[in-house]
Design a protein around this motif. Structure first.
Motif, PDB file in Angstrom:
ATOM      1  N   GLN A 195       0.835  -1.209   0.000  1.00  0.00           N
ATOM      2  CA  GLN A 195       0.000   0.000   0.000  1.00  0.00           C
ATOM      3  C   GLN A 195       0.865   1.253   0.000  1.00  0.00           C
ATOM      4  OE1 GLN A 195      -3.496  -0.050  -0.384  1.00  0.00           O
ATOM      5  NE2 GLN A 195      -2.906   2.029  -0.967  1.00  0.00           N
ATOM      6  N   LEU A 196       1.946   1.225   0.755  1.00  0.00           N
ATOM      7  CA  LEU A 196       2.904   2.331   0.768  1.00  0.00           C
ATOM      8  C   LEU A 196       3.427   2.589  -0.647  1.00  0.00           C
ATOM      9  CD1 LEU A 196       4.437   4.151   2.916  1.00  0.00           C
ATOM     10  CD2 LEU A 196       6.216   2.399   2.849  1.00  0.00           C
ATOM     11  N   CYS A 197       3.747   1.510  -1.349  1.00  0.00           N
ATOM     12  CA  CYS A 197       4.264   1.624  -2.717  1.00  0.00           C
ATOM     13  C   CYS A 197       3.213   2.146  -3.686  1.00  0.00           C
ATOM     14  CB  CYS A 197       4.776   0.263  -3.197  1.00  0.00           C
ATOM     15  SG  CYS A 197       6.273  -0.292  -2.371  1.00  0.00           S
ATOM     16  N   ILE A 198       2.009   1.635  -3.588  1.00  0.00           N
ATOM     17  CA  ILE A 198       0.926   2.082  -4.470  1.00  0.00           C
ATOM     18  C   ILE A 198       0.686   3.578  -4.289  1.00  0.00           C
ATOM     19  CG2 ILE A 198      -1.568   1.900  -4.861  1.00  0.00           C
ATOM     20  CD1 ILE A 198      -1.193  -1.170  -4.210  1.00  0.00           C
ATOM     21  N   ASP A 199       0.627   4.021  -3.041  1.00  0.00           N
ATOM     22  CA  ASP A 199       0.394   5.441  -2.756  1.00  0.00           C
ATOM     23  C   ASP A 199       1.557   6.302  -3.244  1.00  0.00           C
ATOM     24  OD1 ASP A 199      -1.973   4.653  -1.534  1.00  0.00           O
ATOM     25  OD2 ASP A 199      -1.179   4.844   0.511  1.00  0.00           O
ATOM     26  N   HIS A 200       2.775   5.845  -3.028  1.00  0.00           N
ATOM     27  CA  HIS A 200       3.951   6.625  -3.437  1.00  0.00           C
ATOM     28  C   HIS A 200       4.070   6.680  -4.961  1.00  0.00           C
ATOM     29  CE1 HIS A 200       7.726   8.640  -2.606  1.00  0.00           C
ATOM     30  NE2 HIS A 200       8.270   7.920  -3.577  1.00  0.00           N
ATOM     31  N   ALA A 201       3.734   5.592  -5.620  1.00  0.00           N
ATOM     32  CA  ALA A 201       3.798   5.572  -7.087  1.00  0.00           C
ATOM     33  C   ALA A 201       2.877   6.631  -7.678  1.00  0.00           C
ATOM     34  CB  ALA A 201       3.436   4.187  -7.611  1.00  0.00           C
ATOM     35  N   VAL A 202       1.684   6.767  -7.141  1.00  0.00           N
ATOM     36  CA  VAL A 202       0.746   7.775  -7.633  1.00  0.00           C
ATOM     37  C   VAL A 202       1.357   9.169  -7.488  1.00  0.00           C
ATOM     38  CG1 VAL A 202      -1.496   8.863  -7.211  1.00  0.00           C
ATOM     39  CG2 VAL A 202      -1.304   6.367  -7.271  1.00  0.00           C
ATOM     40  N   LYS A 203       1.968   9.443  -6.347  1.00  0.00           N
ATOM     41  CA  LYS A 203       2.610  10.740  -6.123  1.00  0.00           C
ATOM     42  C   LYS A 203       3.754  10.973  -7.115  1.00  0.00           C
ATOM     43  CE  LYS A 203       1.620  10.689  -1.205  1.00  0.00           C
ATOM     44  NZ  LYS A 203       2.194  10.425   0.117  1.00  0.00           N
ATOM     45  N   ALA A 204       4.388   9.873  -7.553  1.00  0.00           N
ATOM     46  CA  ALA A 204       5.499   9.973  -8.496  1.00  0.00           C
ATOM     47  C   ALA A 204       5.027   9.989  -9.949  1.00  0.00           C
ATOM     48  CB  ALA A 204       6.480   8.811  -8.277  1.00  0.00           C
ATOM     49  N   GLY A 205       3.717   9.876 -10.174  1.00  0.00           N
ATOM     50  CA  GLY A 205       3.181   9.898 -11.535  1.00  0.00           C
ATOM     51  C   GLY A 205       3.115   8.534 -12.192  1.00  0.00           C
ATOM     52  N   LEU A 206       3.096   7.474 -11.390  1.00  0.00           N
ATOM     53  CA  LEU A 206       3.049   6.104 -11.900  1.00  0.00           C
ATOM     54  C   LEU A 206       1.908   5.352 -11.226  1.00  0.00           C
ATOM     55  CD1 LEU A 206       6.867   5.355 -11.463  1.00  0.00           C
ATOM     56  CD2 LEU A 206       5.712   5.776 -13.651  1.00  0.00           C
ATOM     57  N   THR A 207       1.548   4.214 -11.788  1.00  0.00           N
ATOM     58  CA  THR A 207       0.671   3.283 -11.090  1.00  0.00           C
ATOM     59  C   THR A 207       1.483   2.039 -10.771  1.00  0.00           C
ATOM     60  OG1 THR A 207      -0.135   2.286 -13.136  1.00  0.00           O
ATOM     61  CG2 THR A 207      -1.420   4.109 -12.235  1.00  0.00           C
ATOM     62  N   ALA A 208       1.186   1.432  -9.645  1.00  0.00           N
ATOM     63  CA  ALA A 208       1.946   0.257  -9.212  1.00  0.00           C
ATOM     64  C   ALA A 208       1.036  -0.956  -9.078  1.00  0.00           C
ATOM     65  CB  ALA A 208       2.637   0.538  -7.879  1.00  0.00           C
ATOM     66  N   HIS A 209       1.518  -2.072  -9.562  1.00  0.00           N
ATOM     67  CA  HIS A 209       0.846  -3.353  -9.425  1.00  0.00           C
ATOM     68  C   HIS A 209       1.786  -4.263  -8.646  1.00  0.00           C
ATOM     69  CE1 HIS A 209      -2.193  -2.149 -12.361  1.00  0.00           C
ATOM     70  NE2 HIS A 209      -1.186  -1.522 -12.932  1.00  0.00           N
ATOM     71  N   CYS A 210       1.273  -4.965  -7.652  1.00  0.00           N
ATOM     72  CA  CYS A 210       2.115  -5.760  -6.757  1.00  0.00           C
ATOM     73  C   CYS A 210       1.808  -7.251  -6.894  1.00  0.00           C
ATOM     74  CB  CYS A 210       1.895  -5.334  -5.313  1.00  0.00           C
ATOM     75  SG  CYS A 210       2.220  -3.590  -4.998  1.00  0.00           S
ATOM     76  N   LEU A 211       2.865  -8.039  -6.785  1.00  0.00           N
ATOM     77  CA  LEU A 211       2.734  -9.491  -6.825  1.00  0.00           C
ATOM     78  C   LEU A 211       3.809 -10.095  -5.946  1.00  0.00           C
ATOM     79  CD1 LEU A 211       1.504 -12.087  -8.226  1.00  0.00           C
ATOM     80  CD2 LEU A 211       3.399 -11.893  -9.836  1.00  0.00           C
ATOM     81  N   GLN A 212       3.439 -11.109  -5.178  1.00  0.00           N
ATOM     82  CA  GLN A 212       4.396 -11.861  -4.377  1.00  0.00           C
ATOM     83  C   GLN A 212       4.224 -13.329  -4.692  1.00  0.00           C
ATOM     84  OE1 GLN A 212       3.824 -14.216  -1.601  1.00  0.00           O
ATOM     85  NE2 GLN A 212       6.030 -14.487  -1.435  1.00  0.00           N
ATOM     86  N   SER A 213       5.349 -14.032  -4.799  1.00  0.00           N
ATOM     87  CA  SER A 213       5.292 -15.478  -4.966  1.00  0.00           C
ATOM     88  C   SER A 213       6.502 -16.119  -4.306  1.00  0.00           C
ATOM     89  CB  SER A 213       5.255 -15.860  -6.452  1.00  0.00           C
ATOM     90  OG  SER A 213       5.196 -17.282  -6.562  1.00  0.00           O
ATOM     91  N   ASN A 214       6.262 -17.305  -3.779  1.00  0.00           N
ATOM     92  CA  ASN A 214       7.338 -18.106  -3.231  1.00  0.00           C
ATOM     93  C   ASN A 214       7.930 -19.024  -4.293  1.00  0.00           C
ATOM     94  OD1 ASN A 214       7.168 -17.169  -0.505  1.00  0.00           O
ATOM     95  ND2 ASN A 214       5.287 -18.351  -0.286  1.00  0.00           N
ATOM     96  N   HIS A 215       7.440 -18.914  -5.522  1.00  0.00           N
ATOM     97  CA  HIS A 215       7.835 -19.825  -6.597  1.00  0.00           C
ATOM     98  C   HIS A 215       8.607 -19.084  -7.687  1.00  0.00           C
ATOM     99  CE1 HIS A 215       5.243 -22.776  -4.715  1.00  0.00           C
ATOM    100  NE2 HIS A 215       4.356 -21.800  -4.597  1.00  0.00           N
ATOM    101  N   GLU A 216       9.781 -19.561  -7.980  1.00  0.00           N
ATOM    102  CA  GLU A 216      10.645 -18.919  -8.969  1.00  0.00           C
ATOM    103  C   GLU A 216       9.961 -18.829 -10.330  1.00  0.00           C
ATOM    104  OE1 GLU A 216      15.307 -19.230 -10.365  1.00  0.00           O
ATOM    105  OE2 GLU A 216      14.278 -21.049  -9.701  1.00  0.00           O
ATOM    106  N   GLY A 217       9.287 -19.880 -10.731  1.00  0.00           N
ATOM    107  CA  GLY A 217       8.614 -19.880 -12.026  1.00  0.00           C
ATOM    108  C   GLY A 217       7.538 -18.816 -12.137  1.00  0.00           C
TER     109      GLY A 217
END
Length: 154
Positions: free
Chosen positions: A33-55
């Motif tokens: 959420q910190l990243c999403i909010d900061h990206a907007v302030k920087a003029g970008l949109t952020a999409h987040c993904l986490q995985s424990n799998h390399e593939g």
């Protein structure tokens, strides 16, 4: 607005509870959420993904081409082992910033080697969640001037 992909690797889903003395007390949801909010302030949109799998991380990097203008990658332990992630970053040619919550160079010797850094624009480590915000700012500085130049040329 250009979008960026924020990828988090193995064990980062345990942020806030896993070794808080090393990784802090913020949860992954809080960092995202910190990243999403900061990206907007920087003029970008952020999409987040986490995985424990390399593939899954590889698939996300491949899918970023033509969709996202930049990637922020905290590959976790894959940083030190994955030639495949390095090759994927080189292959898709999407500007990538490597991030680590802890200072990997002040930790165990095996953590000093990063395959990701060979393909990344740069590496930010040791600043906790602030490192993600620094990475967003770095990508914005890299990406947005190009957009401005294109608008000026029209």
């Amino acid at each position: 607005m250009q979008s960026i992909l924020i990828l988090n690797g193995p064990n980062l889903n345990l942020l806030g509870t896993r070794q808080p003395e090393v990784y802090g007390r913020e949860t992954l949801a809080m960092v995202e959420q910190l990243c999403i909010d900061h990206a907007v302030k920087a003029g970008l949109t952020a999409h987040c993904l986490q995985s424990n799998h390399e593939g899954a991380l590889l698939d996300a990097i491949h899918a970023a081409r033509g969709v996202h203008a930049g990637i922020i990658l905290n590959a976790g332990a894959f940083t030190h082992t994955s030639v495949a992630l390095m090759d994927a970053i080189f292959s898709v040619e999407v500007p990538t910033v490597e991030v680590h919550l802890s200072n990997i160079h002040a930790r165990e010797e095996f953590r000093h080697k990063s395959y990701i850094s060979r393909a990344a624009l740069g590496q930010i480590c040791g600043f906790g969640s602030q490192g993600y915000l620094m990475a967003i700012d770095a990508l914005a500085a890299t990406l947005l001037p190009k957009e401005t130049q294109l608008q000026d040329a029209r």
